[in-house]
Write a protein that holds these residues in place. Structure first.
Motif, short mmCIF file in Angstrom:
data_model
loop_
_atom_site.label_atom_id
_atom_site.label_comp_id
_atom_site.label_asym_id
_atom_site.label_seq_id
_atom_site.Cartn_x
_atom_site.Cartn_y
_atom_site.Cartn_z
N LYS A 148 1.81 -1.25 22.88
CA LYS A 148 2.82 -0.22 22.62
C LYS A 148 3.54 -0.51 21.31
CE LYS A 148 3.38 0.47 27.59
NZ LYS A 148 4.24 0.20 28.77
N ARG A 149 3.64 -1.80 20.94
CA ARG A 149 4.31 -2.18 19.68
C ARG A 149 3.32 -2.43 18.55
NH1 ARG A 149 6.71 -6.14 23.09
NH2 ARG A 149 5.69 -7.74 21.82
N PHE A 150 2.03 -2.27 18.82
CA PHE A 150 0.99 -2.66 17.87
C PHE A 150 1.23 -2.11 16.46
CE2 PHE A 150 -3.13 -2.04 15.78
CZ PHE A 150 -3.72 -3.29 15.93
N GLY A 151 1.65 -0.86 16.36
CA GLY A 151 1.75 -0.23 15.05
C GLY A 151 3.05 -0.43 14.30
N GLU A 152 3.99 -1.20 14.87
CA GLU A 152 5.28 -1.37 14.20
C GLU A 152 5.14 -2.06 12.85
OE1 GLU A 152 8.02 -3.24 16.84
OE2 GLU A 152 7.93 -1.62 18.32
N LYS A 153 4.40 -3.17 12.81
CA LYS A 153 4.14 -3.90 11.57
C LYS A 153 2.69 -4.37 11.58
CE LYS A 153 8.85 -5.81 11.07
NZ LYS A 153 9.61 -7.08 10.95
N ILE A 179 1.31 3.79 13.21
CA ILE A 179 1.58 2.71 12.27
C ILE A 179 2.85 3.04 11.49
CG2 ILE A 179 0.76 1.41 10.27
CD1 ILE A 179 -2.07 1.83 11.20
N LYS A 180 3.86 2.24 11.72
CA LYS A 180 5.14 2.46 11.04
C LYS A 180 5.15 1.78 9.67
CE LYS A 180 7.03 4.55 14.61
NZ LYS A 180 5.92 4.53 15.56
N THR A 181 4.69 0.53 9.62
CA THR A 181 4.65 -0.24 8.38
C THR A 181 3.30 -0.93 8.27
OG1 THR A 181 7.03 -0.66 8.52
CG2 THR A 181 5.75 -2.05 7.02
N LEU A 182 2.68 -0.83 7.08
CA LEU A 182 1.36 -1.42 6.86
C LEU A 182 1.43 -2.36 5.66
CD1 LEU A 182 -1.72 -1.43 7.51
CD2 LEU A 182 -1.95 0.48 5.91
N TYR A 183 0.99 -3.61 5.87
CA TYR A 183 0.92 -4.59 4.79
C TYR A 183 -0.54 -4.77 4.40
CZ TYR A 183 5.68 -5.62 6.25
OH TYR A 183 7.02 -5.51 6.59
N LEU A 184 -0.88 -4.33 3.20
CA LEU A 184 -2.25 -4.44 2.68
C LEU A 184 -2.34 -5.72 1.87
CD1 LEU A 184 -2.32 -0.73 1.58
CD2 LEU A 184 -3.82 -1.67 3.34
N MET A 185 -3.21 -6.63 2.30
CA MET A 185 -3.19 -7.98 1.74
C MET A 185 -4.56 -8.43 1.24
SD MET A 185 -2.60 -11.54 3.74
CE MET A 185 -3.02 -13.07 2.90
N HIS A 186 -4.53 -9.15 0.14
CA HIS A 186 -5.75 -9.82 -0.35
C HIS A 186 -5.39 -11.24 -0.76
CE1 HIS A 186 -9.67 -10.33 -2.25
NE2 HIS A 186 -9.05 -10.86 -3.28
N GLN A 216 0.04 6.18 2.22
CA GLN A 216 1.28 6.93 2.06
C GLN A 216 1.05 8.43 2.22
OE1 GLN A 216 2.56 5.38 -1.75
NE2 GLN A 216 3.84 3.80 -0.80
N GLN A 217 -0.15 8.89 1.85
CA GLN A 217 -0.49 10.30 2.06
C GLN A 217 -0.54 10.64 3.55
OE1 GLN A 217 -4.18 10.96 -0.04
NE2 GLN A 217 -3.18 11.08 -2.03
N GLN A 218 -0.77 9.61 4.38
CA GLN A 218 -0.79 9.80 5.83
C GLN A 218 0.59 9.59 6.45
OE1 GLN A 218 -3.59 10.81 7.52
NE2 GLN A 218 -4.54 10.97 5.49
N GLY A 219 1.59 9.42 5.60
CA GLY A 219 2.94 9.23 6.09
C GLY A 219 3.25 7.81 6.53
N ILE A 220 2.44 6.85 6.08
CA ILE A 220 2.61 5.44 6.47
C ILE A 220 3.31 4.68 5.34
CG2 ILE A 220 1.42 3.30 7.07
CD1 ILE A 220 -0.85 5.04 8.20
N SER A 221 4.32 3.93 5.69
CA SER A 221 4.99 3.06 4.72
C SER A 221 4.11 1.84 4.48
CB SER A 221 6.36 2.63 5.25
OG SER A 221 6.96 1.69 4.38
N ALA A 222 3.56 1.71 3.28
CA ALA A 222 2.60 0.65 2.98
C ALA A 222 3.07 -0.22 1.83
CB ALA A 222 1.22 1.25 2.67
#
Length: 281
Positions: A148-153, A179-186, A216-222
């Motif tokens: 239920k919390r999976f998409g928070e961060k 997904i509320k916040t997405l961290y894209l990492m390399h 961001q086009q999908q409304g996700i804070s990334a």
């Protein structure tokens, strides 16, 4: 889009935890769970196989009550055969979108699966695998709350391979607003220096910003994260620093070396991640 998932079970002491975890699947858009146990019938005679199958089916129907109470439709399947081959065949036949399993610190645990078979599932499963450590589940009053919390961060490590691209697509196909916040990492090779390091970091940032724009086009804070270091350690550090509630990653690299590296990263996440992990082929 996750609509139908498979949940293999072995009726072990951990079964209750993984059923509780799966009760949170509706938060990811899941409607149907294929609940299964593979009967290894090698050496058994027909009447004994039939009796075993009936026994297992009754136990699965009892287990299904937890999932049905969460609003999920449950299909009970009791195939016979080799665990790995049978799970993969059933996943294809049933058209599932993911396989849900629990994991131990020593490695992946699924329905009557151990050792090399578990590694084959991680490497060769035709659909994404959604996993959480059993010790993590047991420390939750409501294991389903993890989903239920999976998409928070959500942390998404990427090596920009085709598999990583599939992982990104899978994330974008989750229910809108999940997904509320997405961290894209390399993680950049720690052995690079000078001009090679500068180019690697700039290249990574360029590709990550492209993904950021699509999210961001999908409304996700990334957010974009470029770290120097060995991938396994860098990812775990980022995971802890961000207090991520979910990880989505690919499992195959762009070449033989990266194939081995991504497999190692996947296994590390399964054993040590402090949140559920989705591994996408």
């Amino acid at each position: 889009m996750l609509r139908t998932v498979m949940l293999p079970t072995d009726f072990s002491d951990d079964c209750e935890s993984i059923l509780g975890f799966a009760s949170g699947l509706p938060a990811l858009g899941v409607k149907v769970v294929v609940l299964t146990h593979v009967v290894e019938a090698s050496g058994m005679e027909g009447p004994i196989i039939a009796e075993k199958v009936d026994e297992v089916r009754d136990r699965l129907r009892t287990s299904a009550a937890v999932l049905e109470a969460a609003g999920l439709k449950v299909e009970v399947r009791v195939p016979t055969g080799d665990p790995f081959d049978t799970i993969v065949a059933l996943a294809t036949e049933a058209g599932v979108d993911a396989i849900v399993c629990g994991s131990h610190a020593k490695g992946l645990m699924t329905q009557l699966v151990a050792g090399s078979v578990s590694e084959r599932l991680l490497r060769d499963a035709p659909v994404p695998m959604l996993l959480a450590r059993f010790d993590l589940l047991k420390n939750q009053g409501d294991p389903g709350s993890l989903l239920k919390r999976f998409g928070e961060k959500v942390l998404m490590p990427t090596d920009f391979s085709l598999s990583a691209s599939h992982a990104f697509t899978s994330a974008m196909e989750l229910p809108k607003g999940l997904i509320k916040t997405l961290y894209l990492m390399h993680a950049v090779d720690p052995g690079l220096t000078g001009e090679k390091l500068r180019r690697a970091e700039e290249g990574a940032e360029f590709h990550l910003k492209n993904l950021q724009a699509m999210a961001q086009q999908q409304g996700i804070s990334a957010s974009v994260v470029v770290r120097r270091g060995e991938p396994q350690r860098a990812i775990l550090e980022e995971l802890d620093e961000r207090r991520a509630t979910g990880v989505i990653t690919g499992t195959r690299g762009r070449n033989a070396i990266q194939e081995a590296l991504m497999g190692s990263v996947s296994m590390t996440l399964l054993r040590q991640a402090s949140c559920p992990v989705m591994i996408v082929p």
